[in-house]
Design an enzyme around this catalytic site. Structure first.
Site, PDB file in Angstrom:
ATOM      1  N   CYS A  84       0.825  -1.221   0.000  1.00 43.32           N
ATOM      2  CA  CYS A  84       0.000   0.000   0.000  1.00 43.32           C
ATOM      3  C   CYS A  84       0.852   1.260   0.000  1.00 43.32           C
ATOM      4  O   CYS A  84       0.335   2.361  -0.146  1.00 43.32           O
ATOM      5  CB  CYS A  84      -0.948  -0.001   1.192  1.00 43.32           C
ATOM      6  SG  CYS A  84      -1.706  -1.598   1.500  1.00 43.32           S
ATOM      7  N   HIS A 338      -8.880   3.895  -1.646  1.00 42.43           N
ATOM      8  CA  HIS A 338      -7.506   3.403  -1.478  1.00 42.43           C
ATOM      9  C   HIS A 338      -7.131   2.445  -2.610  1.00 42.43           C
ATOM     10  O   HIS A 338      -7.078   1.239  -2.422  1.00 42.43           O
ATOM     11  CB  HIS A 338      -7.401   2.719  -0.116  1.00 42.43           C
ATOM     12  CG  HIS A 338      -6.044   2.165   0.211  1.00 42.43           C
ATOM     13  ND1 HIS A 338      -4.874   2.683  -0.309  1.00 42.43           N
ATOM     14  CD2 HIS A 338      -5.674   1.138   1.014  1.00 42.43           C
ATOM     15  CE1 HIS A 338      -3.851   1.983   0.160  1.00 42.43           C
ATOM     16  NE2 HIS A 338      -4.307   1.042   0.957  1.00 42.43           N
TER      17      HIS A 338
END
Lengths: 396, 180
Positions: A84, A338
């Protein structure tokens, strides 16, 4: 140390379920805006760094697919992956190439198309983002599950409540309601969050960031080039990076992310920021709120709050505009969305616009110090990147 | 009610069915998204993803499970215990490891109950994952035999049991709360 590096152009797609476009079309939405806002021609780009995690989407070599679509073949380019935190890693790679003198102008793209796979498959892939053999194969941890292990330990040690976690979601949805690029541009109530179903106890649906398609891009340039292109460059003042353990069982505590603490320390040191009171030096921060607990941990790991007092910061609304330090005025991962590899680049785009006073009314921070911070975590503190962006030219 | 894997499979079967209808009517597996109406190609290629993973250097760990033992490695010089077991000492290239048995008692460090599961765990009921700290300080992550959050507490006494995971039918280890 090397040469100074600045952001001279930014682009950002709408985040969300973007099945109206394929991965190259999505990336191009961000790339075209980044190039045009930089005022450069494609031929001037020396390097293209593409952040892409993938697995859930069909194109294995997405960077090449994107470069072909965007008319950028023939140039040096590669893919970066740090879970991420991929976007921040891609920015660092491009930054380092410019700092070293290898390139003068670099394009950084972060793109992810997570909705090409059904949700249980995406849950599977993200759940594998830890130690596959010892923590997934037999025990099926999910990403909410990893952070829930931190939430349980944190709440138990410090007395934070599920309401405190939900307060983070309420704030981030509030700011997302003013961000047209956000996946969920709407406010929610504390009650809505508290009533949402459990995903991984104690985390509920509204504690979790969504599955997102999206792209973001920045154009980076050396000092010499940046000053020719613009009178308002945003400098990359410092970057701190640290890698944590892959097995969660090997960590000495579950109330903070060691990698994030180390990355912050490095970034503050390079930028000359007092780690005891960093908020004094900054105007705004984007932090990695993939889950609400993650934002509270970030307050502490970044030194905005003392250990065990992060939840009081949100309780006292100190991370809204007007508080100690406004955090996630974009809506954060939580409500902006995200798309893994795009997230770190999206933070750079947001903070550039914040520093230049160019974001929507109602979510614009007061810019006094001319400094902003991005905190981007890969996995559950498997990777941590802290990047300081600045309006004034950094020390050499 | 069907489990999460059955629900996921039913969704995929429905997509297949729609795609077959579209193949018959317009010749290609292009579907219209039910919410937005955009055109989507339904992938005609499918793979099974399953890995073969070397455990040659740590096969003792797996052999010991059938004797009811949980093993770790220990660096002879430094005395550091490594779990998950690894055969190289990370702090000293000259150090060598030996196999040691781990204690089976400890306390719960943290835990979560997983409700939304990965596809390959979609056939299980809700399960709890926790981390236990054993009496020698080594931490171990495993399922916890209790899925009611109100019955679990950080710091509570637990033991480790070697159990058979069903329906696959293989040995693994589990954290079991101890009544105090």
């Amino acid at each position: 140390m090397g040469r100074r590096v600045a952001i001279v152009g930014t682009g950002h797609s709408k985040f969300g379920v973007r099945n109206d476009v394929n991965i190259a079309e999505l990336a191009y939405e961000a790339i075209s805006k980044a190039i045009s806002s930089a005022g450069i021609e494609k031929k001037e780009i020396d390097l293209v760094v593409t952040g892409y995690v993938g697995g859930w989407s069909s194109e294995g070599l997405a960077p090449v697919v994107v470069m072909e679509y965007a008319g950028l073949t023939g140039k040096p380019g590669y893919r970066i992956e740090a879970a991420c935190a991929t976007g921040s890693a891609a920015i660092k790679a491009a930054h380092d190439a410019i700092a070293s003198g290898e390139a003068d102008i670099a394009l950084v793209v972060g793109v992810e198309k997570m909705n090409e796979s059904p949700t249980p498959t995406v849950v599977e892939f993200i759940g594998r983002a830890g130690n596959y053999f010892w923590e997934f194969e037999n025990f099926g941890l999910t990403f909410p599950g990893y952070y829930a292990l931190y939430a349980t330990a944190y709440m138990s040690k410090y007395g934070a409540t599920e309401e405190d976690l939900c307060r983070v979601a309420v704030k981030n949805h509030y700011y997302a309601s003013m961000n047209p690029k956000a996946q969920f541009p709407r406010a929610i109530t504390l009650e809505q969050c508290m009533k949402s179903r459990y995903i991984a106890w104690p985390l509920k649906l509204f504690d979790c960031s969504p599955i997102t398609d999206g792209a973001a891009a920045v154009v980076l340039a050396s000092e010499e080039v940046a000053q020719k292109l613009t009178d308002s460059p945003v400098w990359i003042e410092s970057i701190g990076v640290s890698v944590g353990t892959s097995n969660l069982s090997k960590r000495d505590q579950f109330t903070s992310l060691n990698a994030a603490t180390l990355a912050a320390k490095m970034a503050y040191k390079k930028a000359g920021i007092d780690p005891e009171n960093p908020a004094k030096y900054l105007d705004v921060a984007e932090v990695h709120d993939c889950f609400t607990i993650a934002e509270i941990l970030a307050y502490e790991d970044l030194g905005f709050a003392k250990r065990g007092e992060g939840y009081k910061l949100i309780r006292d609304e100190q991370t809204y505009i007007g508080g100690l330090i406004p955090v996630n005025l974009s809506g954060g991962l939580k409500a902006k969305g995200h798309p893994l590899a795009a997230t770190g680049v999206s933070m750079a785009v947001e903070l550039t616009n914040q520093l230049l006073g160019k974001v929507e009314k109602g979510r614009q921070a007061d810019i006094k110090n001319g400094r902003a911070l991005a905190h981007n975590i890969g996995g559950t503190g498997h990777y941590a990147y802290v990047t300081i962006y600045s309006l004034s030219k950094p020390r050499a | 009610m069907s489990n999460q894997r059955e629900q996921a499979d039913a969704f995929l079967a429905q997509m297949d069915q729609f795609a077959n209808m579209m193949k018959q009517s317009i010749g290609v597996p292009v579907l219209l998204d039910q919410k937005t109406g955009v055109a989507l190609w339904w992938d005609q290629r499918e793979i099974k993803l399953r890995f073969v993973i070397s455990v040659e250097k740590i096969r003792k760990f797996f052999e010991a499970l059938s004797e009811g033992k949980l093993l770790a490695t220990k660096c002879k010089k430094s005395g550091k215990i490594l779990f998950p077991p690894q055969v190289d000492c990370p702090d000293d290239p000259e150090d060598e490891v030996e196999w040691v048995e781990l204690p089976k008692e400890g306390e719960l460090v943290t835990w979560t109950v997983i409700y939304v599961k990965p596809y390959s765990f979609g056939h299980y009921n809700d399960y709890t994952v926790g981390i236990a700290k054993l009496t020698n300080g080594v931490q171990i992550l495993a399922w916890v035999r209790e899925t009611d959050p109100s019955k679990l507490k950080v710091g509570q006494k637990v033991k480790i049991e070697i159990v058979k995971r069903e329906p696959e039918g293989y040995l693994t280890y589990e954290i079991v709360p101890v009544q105090e």
